[in-house]
Design a protein around this motif. Sequence first.
Motif, PDB file in Angstrom:
ATOM      1  N   VAL A   1      17.202  -7.557  15.887  1.00 36.48           N
ATOM      2  CA  VAL A   1      18.185  -7.564  15.147  1.00 36.48           C
ATOM      3  C   VAL A   1      17.671  -6.813  13.680  1.00 36.48           C
ATOM      4  N   LYS A   2      18.461  -5.874  13.045  1.00 36.45           N
ATOM      5  CA  LYS A   2      17.880  -5.253  12.083  1.00 36.45           C
ATOM      6  C   LYS A   2      17.878  -6.293  10.742  1.00 36.45           C
ATOM      7  N   VAL A   3      16.583  -5.738  10.081  1.00 35.42           N
ATOM      8  CA  VAL A   3      16.261  -6.616   8.953  1.00 35.42           C
ATOM      9  C   VAL A   3      15.850  -5.956   7.835  1.00 35.42           C
ATOM     10  N   GLU A   4      16.180  -6.464   6.556  1.00 40.93           N
ATOM     11  CA  GLU A   4      15.858  -5.814   5.202  1.00 40.93           C
ATOM     12  C   GLU A   4      14.551  -6.524   4.762  1.00 40.93           C
ATOM     13  N   ASP A   5      13.971  -5.691   3.935  1.00 50.10           N
ATOM     14  CA  ASP A   5      12.640  -6.134   3.102  1.00 50.10           C
ATOM     15  C   ASP A   5      13.053  -7.463   2.498  1.00 50.10           C
ATOM     16  N   LYS A   6      14.227  -7.933   1.967  1.00 48.05           N
ATOM     17  CA  LYS A   6      14.223  -8.902   0.753  1.00 48.05           C
ATOM     18  C   LYS A   6      14.075 -10.271   2.021  1.00 48.05           C
ATOM     19  N   TRP A   7      14.393 -10.148   3.343  1.00 43.75           N
ATOM     20  CA  TRP A   7      14.409 -11.402   4.258  1.00 43.75           C
ATOM     21  C   TRP A   7      12.752 -11.966   4.193  1.00 43.75           C
TER      22      TRP A   7
ATOM     23  N   LYS B   1       1.044  -1.212   0.033  1.00 42.88           N
ATOM     24  CA  LYS B   1      -0.108   0.069   0.247  1.00 42.88           C
ATOM     25  C   LYS B   1       0.829   1.063   0.078  1.00 42.88           C
ATOM     26  N   ASN B   2       2.085   1.116   0.594  1.00 39.27           N
ATOM     27  CA  ASN B   2       3.099   2.295   0.755  1.00 39.27           C
ATOM     28  C   ASN B   2       4.482   2.040   0.801  1.00 39.27           C
ATOM     29  N   LYS B   3       5.082   2.173  -0.035  1.00 40.11           N
ATOM     30  CA  LYS B   3       6.400   1.549   0.047  1.00 40.11           C
ATOM     31  C   LYS B   3       7.275   2.441   0.995  1.00 40.11           C
ATOM     32  N   LYS B   4       7.008   3.219   1.622  1.00 33.80           N
ATOM     33  CA  LYS B   4       7.387   4.039   2.713  1.00 33.80           C
ATOM     34  C   LYS B   4       7.299   3.215   3.973  1.00 33.80           C
ATOM     35  N   VAL B   5       6.729   2.352   4.134  1.00 29.53           N
ATOM     36  CA  VAL B   5       6.687   1.374   5.132  1.00 29.53           C
ATOM     37  C   VAL B   5       7.803   0.471   5.053  1.00 29.53           C
ATOM     38  N   GLU B   6       8.532   0.447   6.029  1.00 29.94           N
ATOM     39  CA  GLU B   6       9.915  -0.410   5.878  1.00 29.94           C
ATOM     40  C   GLU B   6      10.130  -1.049   7.218  1.00 29.94           C
ATOM     41  N   PRO B   7      10.603  -2.585   6.911  1.00 30.89           N
ATOM     42  CA  PRO B   7      10.880  -3.231   8.314  1.00 30.89           C
ATOM     43  C   PRO B   7      12.037  -2.622   8.956  1.00 30.89           C
ATOM     44  N   LEU B   8      12.090  -2.647  10.390  1.00 32.37           N
ATOM     45  CA  LEU B   8      13.207  -2.224  11.150  1.00 32.37           C
ATOM     46  C   LEU B   8      14.056  -3.148  11.771  1.00 32.37           C
ATOM     47  N   VAL B   9      13.244  -4.216  12.544  1.00 33.18           N
ATOM     48  CA  VAL B   9      14.054  -5.016  13.211  1.00 33.18           C
ATOM     49  C   VAL B   9      12.877  -6.223  13.339  1.00 33.18           C
TER      50      VAL B   9
END
Length: 343
Positions: A327-333, A100-108
Amino acid sequence: MKKAWILILSLCFALVIAGCSSGASGKDDGELTIAWLPNESGADMGEAREEIGKAIEEATGQKVKHQTTTDYIVAIEAIANGKADLAFLGAQGYIEANEKNKKVEPLVVSSGESGTLEDAIYHSWLTVKKGNEQEYEKGGEYTIDGIKGKRFSFVSNSSTSGFQVPSTEIGKHFSEKGEDLAPEDLMEGGEGKFFSEVLFGGSHQGSAVNLLTEKADAAAFCDTCVANYVELEEGKANEAGSVYKVKEGAAEPFQNLAGEQFTLFSVTPVLNAPIVINSENVDEEAKQKILDTLTSEETKNNEKIFVPEGSETSGLFEKASGKEQFVKVEDKWFNPIRELQKK
């Protein structure tokens, strides 16, 4: 003089318009809102929510407001449309908000016992009330064959472990038997449908209660979301055939169900849930401060957030090895969960 008054009035009008625009965006300078799913919105989780809020307040200097919910969609929409600045969502909920909104990002995410992402998993359970498990046994092993035609309870169609994973598992199992089942085919019950009736508990706790009060014959929910309310009675944790029972003195909604038991007949590992951030609302400096405080030793050692085994505290995360942390996490996870939607 006339020109001066015109200039003053123009400036005042501009300020009013700016103020209205700011209010319409859903942002509130000086305040950060965290949205919580129904599973973590109960009163028994209040202290854990507050501890995370305090850590973020100290890091950013901004007041933290908690938005508890009774519906997955409310939390997902809040972070996607900017009404919330952070949220604790399941993997599926994050994916929906990000779409819905690409500005929503995973943090941890919370780690596994290794303290890393390698074992950062929890478990999706398919369960039956104790005494009815023989319908899911064949040749000394547990199978989901007996699930067809039953009254079944999911959590929410936006739940990873309470819908996306179990519906994919059911679809894959029965496709091998010649039935073409998509997740949407499992959302409604009745004549001609796979299930005789389908319920949605609204939370993992709600789905478990549907099972234990015999509104459903079988149910999906996860281990971590009911960990504060149940204890292992027979077998090994997270193994098919193991039996759990509701603890004495369990909090709402299990307060009248002490001693009730259920059996696992299917267990599937699931990627841990992320804390996500709306980077349109939160600038890079504040985002880094939040990341730093969540992944700090202080947060790792906060026993109201990461609760030691045997503690009476109702926390969000269990600490078995002592290494558990954010733990820091990225979208691709989260791509493995995305892949489930294609099956």
